[in-house]
Design a protein around this motif. Sequence first.
Motif, PDB file in Angstrom:
ATOM      1  N   GLN A 284       0.811  -1.217   0.000  1.00 34.17           N
ATOM      2  CA  GLN A 284       0.000   0.000   0.000  1.00 34.17           C
ATOM      3  C   GLN A 284       0.846   1.268   0.000  1.00 34.17           C
ATOM      4  OE1 GLN A 284      -2.465  -1.293   3.482  1.00 34.17           O
ATOM      5  NE2 GLN A 284      -4.112  -0.478   2.228  1.00 34.17           N
TER       6      GLN A 284
ATOM      7  N   GLN B 197      -6.348   2.557  -5.377  1.00 37.65           N
ATOM      8  CA  GLN B 197      -7.083   2.277  -4.150  1.00 37.65           C
ATOM      9  C   GLN B 197      -6.171   1.587  -3.131  1.00 37.65           C
ATOM     10  OE1 GLN B 197     -10.566  -0.072  -4.720  1.00 37.65           O
ATOM     11  NE2 GLN B 197     -11.276   0.156  -2.624  1.00 37.65           N
ATOM     12  N   GLY B 198      -6.181   2.078  -1.908  1.00 34.09           N
ATOM     13  CA  GLY B 198      -5.383   1.491  -0.844  1.00 34.09           C
ATOM     14  C   GLY B 198      -4.004   2.085  -0.704  1.00 34.09           C
ATOM     15  N   SER B 199      -3.552   2.932  -1.647  1.00 34.07           N
ATOM     16  CA  SER B 199      -2.215   3.514  -1.544  1.00 34.07           C
ATOM     17  C   SER B 199      -2.250   4.746  -0.655  1.00 34.07           C
ATOM     18  CB  SER B 199      -1.678   3.864  -2.930  1.00 34.07           C
ATOM     19  OG  SER B 199      -2.507   4.818  -3.566  1.00 34.07           O
ATOM     20  N   LEU B 200      -1.073   5.281  -0.366  1.00 39.92           N
ATOM     21  CA  LEU B 200      -0.953   6.370   0.599  1.00 39.92           C
ATOM     22  C   LEU B 200      -0.770   7.709  -0.082  1.00 39.92           C
ATOM     23  CD1 LEU B 200       1.490   4.776   3.175  1.00 39.92           C
ATOM     24  CD2 LEU B 200      -0.972   5.013   3.387  1.00 39.92           C
TER      25      LEU B 200
ATOM     26  N   SER C  68      -4.201  -1.661   8.258  1.00 39.08           N
ATOM     27  CA  SER C  68      -3.451  -2.727   7.592  1.00 39.08           C
ATOM     28  C   SER C  68      -1.956  -2.610   7.837  1.00 39.08           C
ATOM     29  CB  SER C  68      -3.719  -2.699   6.085  1.00 39.08           C
ATOM     30  OG  SER C  68      -3.415  -1.425   5.549  1.00 39.08           O
TER      31      SER C  68
END
Length: 302
Positions: free
Chosen positions: A85, A99-102, A137
Amino acid sequence: MPHIATGGDGFFTAFLAPNGRVLYDAFIYPKNQGLNFPSPVFLIECSSDNTKDLLKHIKKYILRSKVKVQDVSEEYNVWNIWGPQANSFEIGKSSNVPQGSLILKEIGDIRCRDTRYPGLGNRVVLPADKELSLPHSFKQLPSSEYTIRRILHGVPEGSDFFTGTSLPLESNFDYMNGIDFRKGCYVGQELTIRTYHTGVTRKRILPVQITPDSEALSPTPTQIKIDRSVQLELPPPAQDIAVDGAKNTRNNAKFCGGIHNIGLALVRLEALQKPDIKLQMLGSDEKPLNVYPVIPDWWPKN
């Protein structure tokens, strides 16, 4: 420095001696905050062992310039963030972020991508009284896991460098995006550029597998592996590593540092071309240890 004078991400670099030897590795960040931003305020992240010496080094070059330098080590913490991520992000462009990355800007104002190794992660500098806010996560790990990850990928840092002795290219700064070869004059430039243009670098810092003398590995490993259950009596940095029992220290390798059964060492590349070469060093208990250098698979193929 002009690239970050008005804000943005920090970068990896080094301070050199006039003879082109590495003194201190560092990350430099624009502060990116404050009432007078973008006034030229920068944070320099370095090894805690080098803070006092680096301050003295910088102050030598201030002369009559209107520059103030102070130690703010107690005011900030540095975080390294990695994982699937954390590998892809765009600052301030949330609509384009997978989606889900920072989005690092939402985590901290002082930050950068750690470019020393592809996928090494991202660095964020936060005030000491501020908690790091990440999705559930992510899991906080002990700092030793960061050290293990660095060594596995052959990334030296801090005390791994031989201050005032090693050249930047021997220390892999060219591979770790720590040198801009288009940059203008800087302290130590002449020898650095000359080494670069000759295309000859005889020594490099390499990851090494370490075993007791009684546990020789055959065949020689092509990749180092960590065994956290092993607690070898590793020597301090700068310990000589004898190549085929040679007593001539000029041809020997040198141990940079390590943990468990892995480490980093400055090794002559020609030694890797010899079949069945044997490298050994003495541990802190004076018992011999086998050393197996490996060329990282992410290095340029040349």
